[in-house]
Design a protein around this motif. Structure first.
Motif, PDB file in Angstrom:
ATOM      1  N   GLY A 129       7.892   6.938   1.751  1.00 39.48           N
ATOM      2  CA  GLY A 129       6.574   7.097   1.172  1.00 39.48           C
ATOM      3  C   GLY A 129       6.602   7.675  -0.227  1.00 39.48           C
ATOM      4  O   GLY A 129       7.642   8.108  -0.735  1.00 39.48           O
ATOM      5  N   TRP A 130       5.424   7.641  -0.847  1.00 40.63           N
ATOM      6  CA  TRP A 130       5.208   8.205  -2.179  1.00 40.63           C
ATOM      7  C   TRP A 130       4.255   9.376  -2.037  1.00 40.63           C
ATOM      8  O   TRP A 130       3.193   9.249  -1.418  1.00 40.63           O
ATOM      9  N   ILE A 131       4.639  10.515  -2.593  1.00 41.50           N
ATOM     10  CA  ILE A 131       3.748  11.667  -2.585  1.00 41.50           C
ATOM     11  C   ILE A 131       3.702  12.244  -3.995  1.00 41.50           C
ATOM     12  O   ILE A 131       4.637  12.080  -4.786  1.00 41.50           O
TER      13      ILE A 131
ATOM     14  N   TYR B 147       0.809  -1.211   0.000  1.00 35.52           N
ATOM     15  CA  TYR B 147       0.000   0.000   0.000  1.00 35.52           C
ATOM     16  C   TYR B 147       0.847   1.269   0.000  1.00 35.52           C
ATOM     17  O   TYR B 147       0.345   2.345  -0.312  1.00 35.52           O
ATOM     18  N   VAL B 148       2.109   1.132   0.353  1.00 36.15           N
ATOM     19  CA  VAL B 148       3.035   2.258   0.213  1.00 36.15           C
ATOM     20  C   VAL B 148       3.823   2.001  -1.071  1.00 36.15           C
ATOM     21  O   VAL B 148       4.903   1.410  -1.063  1.00 36.15           O
ATOM     22  N   SER B 149       3.256   2.405  -2.178  1.00 38.03           N
ATOM     23  CA  SER B 149       3.829   2.091  -3.489  1.00 38.03           C
ATOM     24  C   SER B 149       3.401   3.145  -4.495  1.00 38.03           C
ATOM     25  O   SER B 149       2.416   3.868  -4.293  1.00 38.03           O
ATOM     26  N   GLN B 150       4.140   3.211  -5.584  1.00 39.15           N
ATOM     27  CA  GLN B 150       3.779   4.138  -6.640  1.00 39.15           C
ATOM     28  C   GLN B 150       2.438   3.755  -7.251  1.00 39.15           C
ATOM     29  O   GLN B 150       1.639   4.623  -7.616  1.00 39.15           O
ATOM     30  N   SER B 151       2.181   2.465  -7.344  1.00 38.46           N
ATOM     31  CA  SER B 151       0.903   2.007  -7.886  1.00 38.46           C
ATOM     32  C   SER B 151      -0.264   2.543  -7.070  1.00 38.46           C
ATOM     33  O   SER B 151      -1.261   3.029  -7.629  1.00 38.46           O
ATOM     34  N   ARG B 152      -0.143   2.479  -5.742  1.00 37.66           N
ATOM     35  CA  ARG B 152      -1.224   2.972  -4.885  1.00 37.66           C
ATOM     36  C   ARG B 152      -1.392   4.482  -5.036  1.00 37.66           C
ATOM     37  O   ARG B 152      -2.505   5.003  -5.130  1.00 37.66           O
ATOM     38  N   LEU B 153      -0.276   5.183  -5.090  1.00 34.18           N
ATOM     39  CA  LEU B 153      -0.341   6.634  -5.235  1.00 34.18           C
ATOM     40  C   LEU B 153      -1.068   7.012  -6.531  1.00 34.18           C
ATOM     41  O   LEU B 153      -1.916   7.911  -6.535  1.00 34.18           O
ATOM     42  N   MET B 154      -0.747   6.326  -7.627  1.00 30.34           N
ATOM     43  CA  MET B 154      -1.365   6.669  -8.899  1.00 30.34           C
ATOM     44  C   MET B 154      -2.866   6.386  -8.884  1.00 30.34           C
ATOM     45  O   MET B 154      -3.657   7.138  -9.483  1.00 30.34           O
ATOM     46  N   LYS B 155      -3.274   5.314  -8.197  1.00 24.26           N
ATOM     47  CA  LYS B 155      -4.711   5.040  -8.081  1.00 24.26           C
ATOM     48  C   LYS B 155      -5.405   6.154  -7.304  1.00 24.26           C
ATOM     49  O   LYS B 155      -6.534   6.557  -7.635  1.00 24.26           O
ATOM     50  N   MET B 156      -4.743   6.658  -6.272  1.00 21.59           N
ATOM     51  CA  MET B 156      -5.305   7.759  -5.485  1.00 21.59           C
ATOM     52  C   MET B 156      -5.456   9.010  -6.345  1.00 21.59           C
ATOM     53  O   MET B 156      -6.500   9.668  -6.339  1.00 21.59           O
TER      54      MET B 156
ATOM     55  N   ILE C 125       3.554  15.400 -10.834  1.00 24.38           N
ATOM     56  CA  ILE C 125       4.883  15.397 -10.223  1.00 24.38           C
ATOM     57  C   ILE C 125       4.838  14.355  -9.106  1.00 24.38           C
ATOM     58  O   ILE C 125       4.025  14.467  -8.178  1.00 24.38           O
ATOM     59  N   ILE C 126       5.687  13.345  -9.204  1.00 21.50           N
ATOM     60  CA  ILE C 126       5.686  12.219  -8.256  1.00 21.50           C
ATOM     61  C   ILE C 126       7.048  12.160  -7.566  1.00 21.50           C
ATOM     62  O   ILE C 126       8.092  12.251  -8.204  1.00 21.50           O
ATOM     63  N   LEU C 127       7.034  11.978  -6.239  1.00 24.91           N
ATOM     64  CA  LEU C 127       8.267  11.878  -5.457  1.00 24.91           C
ATOM     65  C   LEU C 127       8.283  10.601  -4.633  1.00 24.91           C
ATOM     66  O   LEU C 127       7.233  10.119  -4.188  1.00 24.91           O
ATOM     67  N   HIS C 128       9.487  10.071  -4.415  1.00 25.27           N
ATOM     68  CA  HIS C 128       9.685   9.070  -3.372  1.00 25.27           C
ATOM     69  C   HIS C 128      10.541   9.712  -2.291  1.00 25.27           C
ATOM     70  O   HIS C 128      11.575  10.310  -2.579  1.00 25.27           O
ATOM     71  N   VAL C 129      10.084   9.609  -1.043  1.00 26.62           N
ATOM     72  CA  VAL C 129      10.789  10.260   0.065  1.00 26.62           C
ATOM     73  C   VAL C 129      11.160   9.242   1.133  1.00 26.62           C
ATOM     74  O   VAL C 129      10.492   8.212   1.309  1.00 26.62           O
ATOM     75  N   ARG C 130      12.259   9.521   1.822  1.00 32.02           N
ATOM     76  CA  ARG C 130      12.655   8.779   3.020  1.00 32.02           C
ATOM     77  C   ARG C 130      12.619   9.743   4.191  1.00 32.02           C
ATOM     78  O   ARG C 130      13.180  10.839   4.133  1.00 32.02           O
ATOM     79  N   MET C 131      11.931   9.334   5.272  1.00 35.18           N
ATOM     80  CA  MET C 131      11.833  10.180   6.464  1.00 35.18           C
ATOM     81  C   MET C 131      12.934   9.775   7.437  1.00 35.18           C
ATOM     82  O   MET C 131      13.056   8.602   7.802  1.00 35.18           O
ATOM     83  N   LEU C 132      13.717  10.734   7.861  1.00 37.84           N
ATOM     84  CA  LEU C 132      14.915  10.440   8.640  1.00 37.84           C
ATOM     85  C   LEU C 132      14.812  10.857  10.103  1.00 37.84           C
ATOM     86  O   LEU C 132      15.714  10.549  10.890  1.00 37.84           O
ATOM     87  N   ASP C 133      13.726  11.537  10.499  1.00 41.54           N
ATOM     88  CA  ASP C 133      13.542  11.883  11.912  1.00 41.54           C
ATOM     89  C   ASP C 133      13.371  10.617  12.740  1.00 41.54           C
ATOM     90  O   ASP C 133      12.890   9.585  12.256  1.00 41.54           O
ATOM     91  N   SER C 134      13.717  10.709  14.013  1.00 45.20           N
ATOM     92  CA  SER C 134      13.706   9.522  14.874  1.00 45.20           C
ATOM     93  C   SER C 134      12.362   9.257  15.534  1.00 45.20           C
ATOM     94  O   SER C 134      12.182   8.226  16.178  1.00 45.20           O
ATOM     95  N   ASP C 135      11.400  10.158  15.423  1.00 44.91           N
ATOM     96  CA  ASP C 135      10.084   9.902  16.015  1.00 44.91           C
ATOM     97  C   ASP C 135       8.986  10.259  15.028  1.00 44.91           C
ATOM     98  O   ASP C 135       9.160  11.072  14.115  1.00 44.91           O
ATOM     99  N   GLY C 136       7.846   9.624  15.240  1.00 47.55           N
ATOM    100  CA  GLY C 136       6.749   9.731  14.295  1.00 47.55           C
ATOM    101  C   GLY C 136       6.177  11.122  14.152  1.00 47.55           C
ATOM    102  O   GLY C 136       5.824  11.547  13.052  1.00 47.55           O
ATOM    103  N   SER C 137       6.066  11.859  15.256  1.00 45.36           N
ATOM    104  CA  SER C 137       5.462  13.194  15.171  1.00 45.36           C
ATOM    105  C   SER C 137       6.315  14.136  14.340  1.00 45.36           C
ATOM    106  O   SER C 137       5.790  14.955  13.570  1.00 45.36           O
ATOM    107  N   ALA C 138       7.630  14.026  14.475  1.00 47.19           N
ATOM    108  CA  ALA C 138       8.519  14.869  13.672  1.00 47.19           C
ATOM    109  C   ALA C 138       8.423  14.490  12.196  1.00 47.19           C
ATOM    110  O   ALA C 138       8.458  15.363  11.319  1.00 47.19           O
TER     111      ALA C 138
END
Length: 471
Positions: free
Chosen positions: A125-127, A74-83, A142-155
Motif C-alpha cells: 500500500g501507499w501511505i 486504486y492502490v497507487s501513488q496517484s490515488r494517495l495524492m488525490k486523497m 512524506i510518502i511511503l510505499h509499504v509491503r505487509m508481510l503478516d500472514s493474516d489480514g487482522s495482523a
C-alpha cells in the motif's frame, strides 16, 4: 505481554498528539479498516486532534469523493495524492479562519490492499501525510510505499495502524531529522511484519532533503532489503520496476565504472537476449551495489554513494542498492516480482568467490543449498573472461579451475547451461583494473582517463569525485 506493551507505546504516541491542541487534521484509510484513527480514539482525547475520519471502499463512492483513477489502479501513488490533495485543501479552507492561529493542520491518508480470503494478492500500500510544520506554513509531504508481510489480514491491519501513528508522530516531532523519521516508522513492530521500500520527502520544509539518501537509509536501517533508482536517478518501487521483466544484473562497487564494466554489460546483453530469444526492450539491465561496498564500519560516505549512482545513470543503468551478500538471495528477491529470465554477469574473480565453501559459512546446506536456490528455474550466470597481462592466458568459463573437490559440481553446472561463457569480448579492455584506476584517480589527471567512459571522466575531474587529486 510484549504485544500489550507495543500497543501501549503506540497509544502513548497517539495520546501525546491528542493532548497537543495545535495539531489538528483528518485521517482517511482505504483497504484495511481504520486502524490509525482507531488508535487515536482508543488513546483518549481524540477530539483535540481528529476533525474527520473516513473510508471510501466502494470504487464509485471513492471516485465521487476523489475523482476517477485513469489507470484503474486504486492502490497507487496517484490515488494517495488525490486523497491528500482533497483532504488537506478541505480542512484548511474550512477551518483556518476559525481555528486558533497556532493550529498546524495535517491530513493522513492510506490506500492499501491487505490479505483477502478471496484472492492471493500482493499485500502492499501507499501511505502518506501532508502537514504544516509551523503556523500557517505551506504544507510538506512524506510518502511511503509499504509491503505487509503478516500472514493474516487482522495482523496486517494492526501493523498499518501502528506505522500510521508512528508516521504522524515522527513527522511532527522529528521533521528536522528525516533519518530519525525513518528510524521511527517501525517502532513497536516486530521484525518481519512490514517493509518500507520507498520514501519521498517533498515540500518547502524538505527542499534540502536528498531522497536518494533517504531511500538508502531504508536499507541501512533494515526497513527493506533493496531500493532502486531508474536511469534518471529517480527513486522507484522495486515491484513496479521489476514486474514481469527479464532481469540482467551486474554487481560491483563501481569506483569507478570502467570500460571493462561496460564491455561486460554489452556482452552480457548480447548473449542474454540471443540465447533466451528475449526482446531487448523487455530486459531490465541493473547495476547493483551492496551495502557492504558502501559502508566503512557503520558509516556511509553519502557523497561517494551519490557520485556512484550518478556515474551509473550517465551510462543508462538502473541502479539497485541491497543488503544481499549471496547471489541466491538476490535471485529470491527478483522472484517476488518476475517469473521471467534472470541473468547475472560475473567476472572470474566473483566466479572464484562463489566456489569458495567458506563463503557459505552458517548456511546449513552449504554450497549445495546455495546453488540449489540459485539455479532452480530460468536463472543463469554469464561469466566474463579475465587476463592478468598481455602474456597471461585468458581465463574463461572453460578453463577456470575450482578447488578439486568441487570440480564435478562445476562441470555439472557448466554442462547443463547454468554457467555461460561470454564471447566477443573487447580484449583491449581486459587489462583494466578498477582498483588500479581508483589509485590513479587519487593522483589527478592521467592515463586512467582512457580506461573510463568520457562522461564519467568529466564528472570525476570537474566534481573531484573518488578522491581525485588528493593522493
Amino acid at each position: 505481554m510484549a504485544e500489550h506493551d507495543n500497543k501501549h507505546k503506540t497509544l502513548q504516541k497517539a495520546l501525546e498528539i491528542n493532548l497537543d491542541n495545535c495539531k489538528y487534521g483528518t485521517i482517511v484509510e482505504i483497504g484495511a479498516g481504520q486502524e490509525v484513527a482507531r488508535n487515536f480514539f482508543r488513546a483518549g482525547g481524540a477530539a483535540g486532534t481528529v476533525a474527520k475520519t473516513m473510508s471510501a471502499y466502494d470504487m464509485q463512492v471513492s471516485d465521487d469523493v476523489y475523482g476517477a483513477e485513469e489507470s484503474g489502479r486504486y492502490v497507487s501513488q496517484s490515488r494517495l495524492m488525490k486523497m491528500l490533495n482533497k483532504e488537506f485543501t478541505g480542512i484548511t479552507e474550512l477551518l483556518t479562519p476559525i481555528r486558533a492561529k497556532n493550529t498546524t493542520f495535517f491530513s493522513y491518508a492510506a490506500t492499501v490492499t491487505a490479505k483477502s480470503y478471496l484472492q492471493k494478492n500482493e499485500c502492499h500500500g501507499w501511505i502518506g501525510i501532508r502537514l504544516q510544520l509551523y503556523r500557517e506554513a505551506a504544507p510538506s509531504d512524506i510518502i511511503l510505499h509499504v509491503r505487509m508481510l503478516d500472514s493474516d489480514g487482522s495482523a496486517q491491519q494492526e501493523a498499518l495502524g501502528v506505522i500510521g501513528v508512528n508516521l504522524i508522530h515522527a513527522a511532527y516531532n522529528h521533521f528536522t531529522q528525516p533519518k530519525k523519521i525513518i528510524e521511527s516508522l517501525l517502532d513497536d513492530l516486530e521484525p518481519g511484519r512490514l517493509e518500507v521500500d520507498m520514501i519521498n520527502f517533498s515540500g518547502p520544509y524538505f527542499e534540502e532533503t536528498e531522497n536518494r539518501l533517504m531511500n538508502l537509509h531504508l536499507v541501512h536501517s533494515n526497513l527493506t532489503h533493496a531500493v532502486m533508482f531508474n536511469p534518471k536517478g529517480e527513486v522507484q518501487i522495486p515491484a513496479e520496476l521489476l514486474y514481469k521483466k527479464n532481469i540482467l544484473i551486474t554487481r560491483g562497487s563501481f569506483t569507478p565504472l570502467t570500460k571493462v564494466h561496460m564491455d561486460m554489460t554489452r556482452c552480457g546483453q548480447q548473449h542474454f537476449n540471443e540465447i533466451e530469444s528475449i526482446e531487448a526492450d523487455k530486459t531490465l539491465v541493473v547495476a547493483e551495489l551492496t551495502m557492504a561496498s558502501l559502508t566503512v564500519g557503520d558509516r556511509i560516505d553519502e557523497v561517494d554513494f551519490l557520485s556512484r549512482v550518478d556515474m551509473l545513470n550517465t551510462q543508462g543503468y538502473n541502479v539497485m542498492v541491497s543488503n544481499f551478500l549471496r547471489y541466491f538471495r538476490l535471485r529470491e528477491y527478483f522472484r517476488l516480482y518476475t517469473k521471467q529470465q534472470i541473468g547475472m554477469i560475473l567476472g572470474i574473480s566473483n566466479l572464484d568467490l562463489i566456489f569458495q565453501e567458506e563463503y557459505y559459512e552458517g548456511l546449513e546446506g552449504g554450497i549445495l543449498e546455495a546453488f540449489a536456490k540459485l539455479f532452480p528455474d530460468n536463472t543463469r550466470l554469464y561469466i566474463y573472461p579475465y587476463k592478468a597481462s598481455e602474456q597471461a592466458e585468458l581465463v574463461t568459463v572453460n578453463n577456470f579451475k575450482p578447488s578439486k573437490n568441487l570440480r564435478h559440481l562445476y562441470t555439472h553446472l557448466l554442462e547443463n547451461g547454468y554457467l555461460i561463457g561470454l564471447e566477443n569480448v573487447d580484449e583491449s579492455v581486459l587489462g583494466i583494473s578498477p582498483i588500479k584506476v581508483l589509485k590513479a584517480i587519487k593522483k589527478g589527471k592521467g592515463n586512467w582517463e582512457k580506461d573510463v567512459p568520457e562522461a564519467i571522466v568529466k564528472m570525476i575531474t570537474e566534481k573531484k569525485l573518488l578522491g581525485f587529486g588528493r593522493g
